[in-house]
Design a protein around this motif. Sequence first.
Motif, PDB file in Angstrom:
ATOM      1  N   ILE A 110      50.955  47.089  37.867  1.00 27.42           N
ATOM      2  CA  ILE A 110      50.007  46.159  38.481  1.00 27.42           C
ATOM      3  C   ILE A 110      49.557  46.768  39.800  1.00 27.42           C
ATOM      4  O   ILE A 110      50.238  46.676  40.815  1.00 27.42           O
ATOM      5  N   LYS A 111      48.387  47.401  39.793  1.00 24.36           N
ATOM      6  CA  LYS A 111      47.942  48.168  40.954  1.00 24.36           C
ATOM      7  C   LYS A 111      46.616  47.692  41.530  1.00 24.36           C
ATOM      8  O   LYS A 111      46.385  47.772  42.724  1.00 24.36           O
ATOM      9  N   THR A 112      45.714  47.212  40.691  1.00 21.15           N
ATOM     10  CA  THR A 112      44.367  46.878  41.152  1.00 21.15           C
ATOM     11  C   THR A 112      44.180  45.374  41.254  1.00 21.15           C
ATOM     12  O   THR A 112      44.988  44.583  40.753  1.00 21.15           O
ATOM     13  N   GLY A 113      43.077  44.985  41.887  1.00 22.12           N
ATOM     14  CA  GLY A 113      42.767  43.574  42.023  1.00 22.12           C
ATOM     15  C   GLY A 113      42.580  42.894  40.690  1.00 22.12           C
ATOM     16  O   GLY A 113      43.000  41.755  40.482  1.00 22.12           O
ATOM     17  N   ILE A 114      41.946  43.591  39.752  1.00 28.47           N
ATOM     18  CA  ILE A 114      41.728  42.994  38.436  1.00 28.47           C
ATOM     19  C   ILE A 114      43.047  42.757  37.724  1.00 28.47           C
ATOM     20  O   ILE A 114      43.246  41.747  37.046  1.00 28.47           O
ATOM     21  N   GLU A 115      43.996  43.704  37.898  1.00 24.13           N
ATOM     22  CA  GLU A 115      45.294  43.527  37.252  1.00 24.13           C
ATOM     23  C   GLU A 115      46.085  42.406  37.919  1.00 24.13           C
ATOM     24  O   GLU A 115      46.783  41.648  37.243  1.00 24.13           O
ATOM     25  N   ARG A 116      45.973  42.288  39.243  1.00 25.43           N
ATOM     26  CA  ARG A 116      46.656  41.184  39.923  1.00 25.43           C
ATOM     27  C   ARG A 116      46.104  39.854  39.479  1.00 25.43           C
ATOM     28  O   ARG A 116      46.855  38.922  39.182  1.00 25.43           O
ATOM     29  N   ASN A 117      44.781  39.733  39.417  1.00 23.38           N
ATOM     30  CA  ASN A 117      44.179  38.474  38.983  1.00 23.38           C
ATOM     31  C   ASN A 117      44.454  38.193  37.518  1.00 23.38           C
ATOM     32  O   ASN A 117      44.532  37.050  37.098  1.00 23.38           O
ATOM     33  N   ARG A 118      44.601  39.275  36.750  1.00 24.03           N
ATOM     34  CA  ARG A 118      44.812  39.116  35.317  1.00 24.03           C
ATOM     35  C   ARG A 118      46.231  38.646  34.988  1.00 24.03           C
ATOM     36  O   ARG A 118      46.432  37.760  34.156  1.00 24.03           O
ATOM     37  N   TYR A 119      47.224  39.226  35.669  1.00 27.66           N
ATOM     38  CA  TYR A 119      48.598  39.022  35.237  1.00 27.66           C
ATOM     39  C   TYR A 119      49.433  38.121  36.146  1.00 27.66           C
ATOM     40  O   TYR A 119      50.337  37.433  35.664  1.00 27.66           O
ATOM     41  N   CYS A 120      49.191  38.113  37.447  1.00 22.00           N
ATOM     42  CA  CYS A 120      50.188  37.571  38.384  1.00 22.00           C
ATOM     43  C   CYS A 120      50.432  36.080  38.232  1.00 22.00           C
ATOM     44  O   CYS A 120      51.498  35.595  38.606  1.00 22.00           O
ATOM     45  N   ASP A 121      49.478  35.321  37.718  1.00 21.62           N
ATOM     46  CA  ASP A 121      49.677  33.883  37.568  1.00 21.62           C
ATOM     47  C   ASP A 121      50.173  33.491  36.182  1.00 21.62           C
ATOM     48  O   ASP A 121      50.330  32.302  35.888  1.00 21.62           O
ATOM     49  N   ILE A 122      50.415  34.466  35.319  1.00 22.89           N
ATOM     50  CA  ILE A 122      50.913  34.169  33.970  1.00 22.89           C
ATOM     51  C   ILE A 122      52.388  33.785  34.056  1.00 22.89           C
ATOM     52  O   ILE A 122      53.177  34.413  34.746  1.00 22.89           O
ATOM     53  N   ASN A 123      52.779  32.745  33.331  1.00 25.12           N
ATOM     54  CA  ASN A 123      54.172  32.327  33.248  1.00 25.12           C
ATOM     55  C   ASN A 123      54.819  32.910  32.002  1.00 25.12           C
ATOM     56  O   ASN A 123      54.216  32.920  30.933  1.00 25.12           O
ATOM     57  N   ILE A 181      36.487  47.544  27.412  1.00 26.36           N
ATOM     58  CA  ILE A 181      35.450  46.620  27.872  1.00 26.36           C
ATOM     59  C   ILE A 181      35.262  46.717  29.388  1.00 26.36           C
ATOM     60  O   ILE A 181      34.152  46.491  29.883  1.00 26.36           O
ATOM     61  N   THR A 182      36.319  47.059  30.112  1.00 27.56           N
ATOM     62  CA  THR A 182      36.138  47.284  31.548  1.00 27.56           C
ATOM     63  C   THR A 182      35.204  48.464  31.772  1.00 27.56           C
ATOM     64  O   THR A 182      34.334  48.431  32.654  1.00 27.56           O
ATOM     65  N   GLU A 183      35.358  49.496  30.964  1.00 27.61           N
ATOM     66  CA  GLU A 183      34.467  50.649  31.047  1.00 27.61           C
ATOM     67  C   GLU A 183      33.026  50.253  30.740  1.00 27.61           C
ATOM     68  O   GLU A 183      32.085  50.664  31.434  1.00 27.61           O
ATOM     69  N   ILE A 184      32.841  49.433  29.704  1.00 35.46           N
ATOM     70  CA  ILE A 184      31.493  48.987  29.328  1.00 35.46           C
ATOM     71  C   ILE A 184      30.868  48.177  30.458  1.00 35.46           C
ATOM     72  O   ILE A 184      29.711  48.393  30.853  1.00 35.46           O
ATOM     73  N   TYR A 185      31.625  47.243  31.024  1.00 38.78           N
ATOM     74  CA  TYR A 185      31.073  46.355  32.032  1.00 38.78           C
ATOM     75  C   TYR A 185      30.904  47.036  33.385  1.00 38.78           C
ATOM     76  O   TYR A 185      30.040  46.642  34.176  1.00 38.78           O
ATOM     77  N   GLU A 186      31.694  48.051  33.660  1.00 41.67           N
ATOM     78  CA  GLU A 186      31.446  48.836  34.869  1.00 41.67           C
ATOM     79  C   GLU A 186      30.127  49.587  34.742  1.00 41.67           C
ATOM     80  O   GLU A 186      29.452  49.839  35.750  1.00 41.67           O
ATOM     81  N   GLY A 187      29.738  49.942  33.518  1.00 44.44           N
ATOM     82  CA  GLY A 187      28.434  50.551  33.304  1.00 44.44           C
ATOM     83  C   GLY A 187      27.293  49.589  33.557  1.00 44.44           C
ATOM     84  O   GLY A 187      26.162  50.007  33.820  1.00 44.44           O
ATOM     85  N   ASP A 192      34.382  49.976  39.737  1.00 46.06           N
ATOM     86  CA  ASP A 192      35.400  49.264  40.523  1.00 46.06           C
ATOM     87  C   ASP A 192      34.922  47.934  41.086  1.00 46.06           C
ATOM     88  O   ASP A 192      35.560  47.376  41.995  1.00 46.06           O
ATOM     89  N   VAL A 193      33.828  47.377  40.556  1.00 46.39           N
ATOM     90  CA  VAL A 193      33.295  46.131  41.107  1.00 46.39           C
ATOM     91  C   VAL A 193      34.247  44.970  40.879  1.00 46.39           C
ATOM     92  O   VAL A 193      34.280  44.012  41.659  1.00 46.39           O
ATOM     93  N   PHE A 194      35.089  45.041  39.854  1.00 46.01           N
ATOM     94  CA  PHE A 194      35.959  43.912  39.529  1.00 46.01           C
ATOM     95  C   PHE A 194      37.120  43.771  40.501  1.00 46.01           C
ATOM     96  O   PHE A 194      37.810  42.757  40.499  1.00 46.01           O
ATOM     97  N   ASP A 195      37.323  44.776  41.336  1.00 43.04           N
ATOM     98  CA  ASP A 195      38.368  44.679  42.352  1.00 43.04           C
ATOM     99  C   ASP A 195      37.901  43.933  43.596  1.00 43.04           C
ATOM    100  O   ASP A 195      38.711  43.534  44.424  1.00 43.04           O
ATOM    101  N   SER A 196      36.586  43.745  43.736  1.00 40.11           N
ATOM    102  CA  SER A 196      36.068  43.184  44.978  1.00 40.11           C
ATOM    103  C   SER A 196      35.147  41.979  44.786  1.00 40.11           C
ATOM    104  O   SER A 196      34.896  41.251  45.744  1.00 40.11           O
ATOM    105  N   ASP A 197      34.634  41.756  43.587  1.00 40.55           N
ATOM    106  CA  ASP A 197      33.665  40.685  43.371  1.00 40.55           C
ATOM    107  C   ASP A 197      34.256  39.643  42.435  1.00 40.55           C
ATOM    108  O   ASP A 197      34.538  39.926  41.270  1.00 40.55           O
TER     109      ASP A 197
END
Length: 441
Positions: A110-123, A181-187, A192-197
């Motif tokens: 868990i290194k990036t903002g997207i990974e933190r938002n994705r995983y950290c609140d999962i129980n 899909i992250t690669e597709i949407y970054e295009g 790296d927009v998902f780490d800040s927006d």
Amino acid sequence: CPEACRYDCSPSSSSTTPSAYPTKNPTGSLTVSSSIPPTNQPTESSTTTPTNHPAKSPTEGPTEIPTNTPTNQPTNPPVEPLSLKPTPICHDISASLTIINVGTISCSSIKTGIERNRYCDINITIPGGDVKSIKQLCPEACRYVCSPSPSPTIVPISPVPTTFICPELSTRNFSEYQERITEIYEGVSGKDVFDSDRDRFNALKFILDQRFCDDPNRMIQRYISALFFFSTGGKNWQEGDTWLTSKHECDWKGLYCNENLVIIKISQDDNTLTGTLPFEICQLPLLKRIDLDNNQIGGTIPKNIGRCKNLEVIDIDSNFITSSFPDSIFDIPKLQVLDVDSNLMTGTLSARFGKLVDLKHLSVYNNKFVGNIPPSIGRIKGLKIAYFDLNNFTGRMPQVICNNRAKENEAGGIIELTADCSGSDPEVACADDCCTSCMNI
């Protein structure tokens, strides 16, 4: 845990288990077992050959029936017992964590903002039945401020393989799917927009949560539809219940599609939209109309609006749009309606307006534009409506625009032309037979 595990063990003090069961003779009768436990090996070799039958059949059965479980539990404790003490400092655990339908991760992954938002609140459920969020198990990776935990130290959880497959994207598990899909949407939105927006991250998360799988073009259309919702405050819309459902995005109210289910129109008039317009809407290749009247949208017209090559209508009046027209807007070859009245737009009108040869309706009234009205607008032969009033324009209405006025009993030309041309000292001087209506700010 021999009882819980139903494990047949022996007491730790005995090396062998005596048998109290009777032995069966050939005739079916029973012999009484010895009360003295047998040794593993006889002390002496027998000198007499045993008979096939006992000399005497027993008259009674065995006096005791043994139990299957030992009378004493093992006295040795587990080699690595769970710690019942709270952890002294909040540190990430080293164990692997298994998330249902996702797979196995670790705190270090868990290194990036997207990974933190994705995983950290999962129980997840840990051994012993307790439920913990991943941020409690990985406080450093999740940037979670925690206090010492009174629960036992977590032991590793056995990995559970994920079986999520997306054949349209050629991915074999969720990890590959997320990466693709992250690669597709970054295009679409940028590196790296998902780490800040947050809006763009939420749109990506929506796709991930749905495990949505289709060809890349459809994936992009659904992502942009979700992004439009988040960027314009969709949770506070008056009517937004049909959005972000599992249905096709063409079934979301206000999105209109052609027979091939490709979006051609976005219509959300009078629906309390806020936020800003995402520039990604021009990645909808067949988009023809943007109708967003009477909302509270702020920000500017996207700088890349010129990439909407099929756009025919931009109708965003009565909002809070600021700044001026981006240069790229003059590169839209099919634009017919440009309606931005009653906003907060500023600056001057470009001479490049003459490039919009298909323009029929131009409404910029009730803004804060300054300078002269450009003569190039008079070269748009198909123009019917031109509203310039309630601004800070100065000078004269260009004669070339007046010459394009539709004369009585004549076809073609401008039929409505307004400016701030009333009073003895008008902001914009307009000939008597030119402007159809004069305002005075």
